[in-house]
Design an enzyme around this catalytic site. Structure first.
Site, PDB file in Angstrom:
ATOM      1  N   SER A  85      35.418  45.670 -48.401  1.00 59.01           N
ATOM      2  CA  SER A  85      35.993  44.981 -49.433  1.00 59.01           C
ATOM      3  C   SER A  85      36.531  43.611 -48.980  1.00 59.01           C
ATOM      4  O   SER A  85      37.597  43.377 -48.631  1.00 59.01           O
ATOM      5  CB  SER A  85      37.312  46.019 -49.801  1.00 59.01           C
ATOM      6  OG  SER A  85      36.846  47.061 -50.218  1.00 59.01           O
TER       7      SER A  85
ATOM      8  N   GLY B 151      38.361  40.355 -49.322  1.00 57.16           N
ATOM      9  CA  GLY B 151      39.691  40.148 -50.180  1.00 57.16           C
ATOM     10  C   GLY B 151      40.559  41.112 -49.823  1.00 57.16           C
ATOM     11  O   GLY B 151      41.817  41.135 -50.094  1.00 57.16           O
TER      12      GLY B 151
ATOM     13  N   GLU C 228      39.586  47.923 -62.407  1.00 62.23           N
ATOM     14  CA  GLU C 228      40.006  48.696 -61.209  1.00 62.23           C
ATOM     15  C   GLU C 228      41.320  49.697 -61.650  1.00 62.23           C
ATOM     16  O   GLU C 228      42.031  50.386 -60.773  1.00 62.23           O
ATOM     17  CB  GLU C 228      40.387  47.445 -60.307  1.00 62.23           C
ATOM     18  CG  GLU C 228      39.320  46.735 -59.828  1.00 62.23           C
ATOM     19  CD  GLU C 228      38.529  47.052 -58.788  1.00 62.23           C
ATOM     20  OE1 GLU C 228      39.093  47.626 -57.920  1.00 62.23           O
ATOM     21  OE2 GLU C 228      37.399  46.647 -58.811  1.00 62.23           O
TER      22      GLU C 228
ATOM     23  N   ARG D  63      39.281  41.043 -59.222  1.00 55.45           N
ATOM     24  CA  ARG D  63      38.594  42.023 -59.730  1.00 55.45           C
ATOM     25  C   ARG D  63      38.768  42.713 -61.008  1.00 55.45           C
ATOM     26  O   ARG D  63      37.799  43.197 -61.740  1.00 55.45           O
ATOM     27  CB  ARG D  63      38.823  43.358 -58.588  1.00 55.45           C
ATOM     28  CG  ARG D  63      38.622  43.241 -57.155  1.00 55.45           C
ATOM     29  CD  ARG D  63      38.581  44.585 -56.541  1.00 55.45           C
ATOM     30  NE  ARG D  63      38.792  44.508 -55.055  1.00 55.45           N
ATOM     31  CZ  ARG D  63      38.970  45.585 -54.163  1.00 55.45           C
ATOM     32  NH1 ARG D  63      38.813  46.893 -54.781  1.00 55.45           N
ATOM     33  NH2 ARG D  63      39.083  45.462 -53.113  1.00 55.45           N
TER      34      ARG D  63
ATOM     35  N   HIS E  97      44.820  43.786 -55.669  1.00 52.22           N
ATOM     36  CA  HIS E  97      45.131  44.514 -56.841  1.00 52.22           C
ATOM     37  C   HIS E  97      46.654  44.346 -57.133  1.00 52.22           C
ATOM     38  O   HIS E  97      47.464  43.841 -56.198  1.00 52.22           O
ATOM     39  CB  HIS E  97      44.993  45.897 -56.391  1.00 52.22           C
ATOM     40  CG  HIS E  97      43.691  46.602 -56.614  1.00 52.22           C
ATOM     41  ND1 HIS E  97      43.263  47.560 -55.619  1.00 52.22           N
ATOM     42  CD2 HIS E  97      42.653  46.495 -57.320  1.00 52.22           C
ATOM     43  CE1 HIS E  97      42.018  47.850 -55.942  1.00 52.22           C
ATOM     44  NE2 HIS E  97      41.649  47.281 -56.724  1.00 52.22           N
TER      45      HIS E  97
ATOM     46  N   ASN F  82      42.640  50.779 -44.241  1.00 51.04           N
ATOM     47  CA  ASN F  82      41.677  50.311 -45.123  1.00 51.04           C
ATOM     48  C   ASN F  82      42.334  49.704 -46.318  1.00 51.04           C
ATOM     49  O   ASN F  82      41.494  49.504 -47.492  1.00 51.04           O
ATOM     50  CB  ASN F  82      40.732  51.585 -45.911  1.00 51.04           C
ATOM     51  CG  ASN F  82      39.514  51.392 -45.010  1.00 51.04           C
ATOM     52  OD1 ASN F  82      38.920  50.272 -44.800  1.00 51.04           O
ATOM     53  ND2 ASN F  82      38.833  52.606 -44.975  1.00 51.04           N
TER      54      ASN F  82
ATOM     55  N   CYS G 194      48.367  53.546 -53.726  1.00 49.39           N
ATOM     56  CA  CYS G 194      46.878  53.442 -54.078  1.00 49.39           C
ATOM     57  C   CYS G 194      46.549  54.994 -53.869  1.00 49.39           C
ATOM     58  O   CYS G 194      45.588  55.086 -54.941  1.00 49.39           O
ATOM     59  CB  CYS G 194      46.169  52.879 -52.925  1.00 49.39           C
ATOM     60  SG  CYS G 194      46.563  51.082 -52.539  1.00 49.39           S
TER      61      CYS G 194
HETATM   62  O1  SUG Z   1      39.116  49.012 -52.873  1.00 45.31           O
HETATM   63  N1  SUG Z   1      39.547  49.848 -49.586  1.00 45.31           N
HETATM   64  C1  SUG Z   1      39.854  49.985 -51.052  1.00 45.31           C
HETATM   65  C2  SUG Z   1      41.473  49.970 -50.999  1.00 45.31           C
HETATM   66  C3  SUG Z   1      42.095  50.271 -52.378  1.00 45.31           C
HETATM   67  C4  SUG Z   1      43.370  50.426 -52.534  1.00 45.31           C
HETATM   68  N2  SUG Z   1      43.811  50.389 -53.659  1.00 45.31           N
HETATM   69  C5  SUG Z   1      44.856  50.064 -54.663  1.00 45.31           C
HETATM   70  N3  SUG Z   1      45.403  49.054 -54.154  1.00 45.31           N
HETATM   71  N4  SUG Z   1      45.128  50.609 -55.457  1.00 45.31           N
HETATM   72  C6  SUG Z   1      39.421  48.753 -51.736  1.00 45.31           C
HETATM   73  O2  SUG Z   1      39.546  47.848 -51.454  1.00 45.31           O
HETATM   74  C7  SUG Z   1      37.774  49.763 -47.721  1.00 45.31           C
HETATM   75  C8  SUG Z   1      36.643  50.437 -47.434  1.00 45.31           C
HETATM   76  C9  SUG Z   1      36.114  50.104 -46.206  1.00 45.31           C
HETATM   77  O3  SUG Z   1      36.262  48.911 -45.932  1.00 45.31           O
HETATM   78  O4  SUG Z   1      35.362  50.820 -45.388  1.00 45.31           O
HETATM   79  C10 SUG Z   1      38.236  49.957 -49.158  1.00 45.31           C
HETATM   80  O5  SUG Z   1      37.399  50.191 -50.187  1.00 45.31           O
END
Ligand code: SUG
Length: 444
Positions: A22, A24, A174, A214, A250, A362, A368
């Site tokens: 991801s 950002g 999102e 996003r 987000h 992550n 989240c």
């Molecule tokens: O979409 N991380 C997610 C984290 C989502 C967090 N959600 C909220 N803020 N609501 C994302 O960036 C990382 C996966 C990786 O790098 O293996 C990831 O998808």
């Protein structure tokens, strides 16, 4: 009529790993290629759900997705037996394999946008699964998410399910991570606050430069129409592009609302003063805001600690609890701020800390991991009761995780056909526990 806010958490899947997918999202990038522990991740998530249940709140469970995503790997041209598909993908396109193995559906705040029935013209709760087009690994989620939501909220008299928005960057959506609702009481119509990062059809509008925004304004407008919300009761505001460039991918990384209270950083929104004034008018003077100044907590400290990705919860006795991730204790300015917050009479009465280290690495904090769904008593009865956490279901899930999940997973393990087998066995059993029916491609 009364209504409560239920939290439905995404159960962490058996392939939870750190692939740095991801851009950002600073935590995702900085943990790339580190080993993960799917078992600890799932147990940490379950411990949070158990805690909310013990606090007397309604807690639900959303099933994870089938990963590795064999259907997508085959769609990308890898062929042969499952083992051959995995080994070819690992050899020829390891980043695509990683995308097809992400357990990212655990971050249920991104599963969908949900509008409570009090806000919708037809008196039903409306769900639109997020298309998550901004990231390949997340764009694979919406179809199964839609099936899981339908199996969890099946009664069409109470719940309306929409298709995700078309999968285009113009309509990047999102889900609830960019959506808050302010109200005096959950049962009354509220003000739904839609937050976007850029205007896709107007390139002269402010936008971040370093990292992607996003959520688009166009997506928010479509959701407002689909959910049949009263235009006089919705607010569309832009997130501050400068904070997106500092890692706020987000809006829920910089702001969280509960009932009439908005807890956010002073740099969260582009026109923050006007937003506060409008909310004050719409809530007839009942709106409250805790705005944290940069001099007390910098945006960097907020991103590192996920202070605003906390769960702001009204307990059955009416008091307000802030559930923060353990990283807040380790960020001195944030911990200091939280101590002062508790000593003021400002609307937050209690603080609790949750260990969610595996998800946090992550970029996924307490907020989240949950999808909020406001339910009237009749709607609560209409939910698939097997998905609502009880002490008995919690023990079953605990045993299920310990039976099926690996303690350690590295990127090289993603091509192991045994991992696919383990994951399918676990999910097959889970659909029985949660009475979901055949929601996974491998079950069809
Ligand atoms: O979409 N991380 C997610 C984290 C989502 C967090 N959600 C909220 N803020 N609501 C994302 O960036 C990382 C996966 C990786 O790098 O293996 C990831 O998808």
């Amino acid at each position: 009529m009364s209504a409560c806010e239920a939290n439905f958490d995404g159960l962490v899947g058996p392939t939870h790993n750190y692939a740095g997918l991801s851009v950002g999202n600073i935590a995702s990038a900085s943990h790339r290629d580190q080993p993960s522990s799917p078992r600890d991740a799932a147990l940490q998530g379950l411990a949070k759900m158990r805690r909310l249940m013990a606090l007397g709140l309604v807690q639900g469970v959303l099933a994870p997705q089938e990963r590795p995503d064999m259907a997508t790997l085959r769609q990308l041209g890898f062929h042969g037996s499952d083992a051959q598909v995995l080994s070819r993908a690992a050899r020829e396109a390891p980043r695509l394999l990683a995308a097809c193995c992400s357990a990212s559906s655990m971050w249920a705040a991104n599963a969908a946008t949900v509008s409570p029935s009090a806000d919708c013209a037809d008196g039903r709760v409306h769900f639109t699964p997020a298309n998550l087009v901004s990231k390949l690994h997340r764009s694979l989620e919406p179809d199964t998410t839609a099936r899981i939501l339908r199996a969890t909220f099946a009664d069409e008299r109470q719940f309306a399910h929409h298709r995700p928005l078309p999968a285009s960057e113009v309509l990047g959506d999102e889900g609830a991570a960019n959506h808050n609702r302010l109200c005096r009481d959950h049962a009354e119509p509220g003000v739904e606050l839609f937050v976007y990062g850029r205007v896709a059809t107007d390139t002269s509008a402010p936008a971040p430069r370093r990292f992607p925004a996003r959520q688009t304004r166009e997506a928010c407008e479509a959701l407002i129409r689909k959910h049949r919300l009263d235009p006089a009761r919705v607010l569309l505001v832009q997130q501050n592009p400068a904070v997106i460039d500092q890692g706020v991918f987000h809006n829920d990384v910089i702001a969280v609302a509960n009932r009439n209270l908005l807890f956010c950083h002073e740099a969260a929104f582009l026109e923050q003063r006007a937003l506060a004034d409008t909310l004050q008018q719409r809530l007839d003077g009942a709106f409250r805001m805790i705005e944290v100044p940069s001099e007390q907590v910098s945006v960097d400290a907020a991103v590192n600690s996920y202070l605003f990705n906390s769960q702001l919860l009204t307990l059955p006795n009416g008091s307000t609890l802030l559930l923060v991730p353990g990283e807040c204790e380790r960020e001195p300015s944030v911990w200091h701020y939280l101590q002062s917050l508790l000593s003021d009479a400002n609307g937050i009465d209690q603080l609790e800390v949750a260990d969610l280290r595996q998800s946090m690495a992550n970029g996924g904090g307490p907020a989240c991991l949950r999808l909020r769904v406001v339910l009237t008593p009749a709607q609560q009865r209409a939910v698939n009761q097997h998905t609502l956490l009880t002490p008995q279901l919690a023990s079953q899930l605990d045993a299920w995780i310990r039976r099926h999940y690996r303690d350690r997973l590295c990127q090289a393990d993603l091509a192991d056909p045994q991992l696919l087998e383990e994951s399918r066995t676990a999910l097959d059993e889970l659909t029985g526990l949660l009475a979901l029916g055949s929601i996974y491609p491998f079950q069809r």
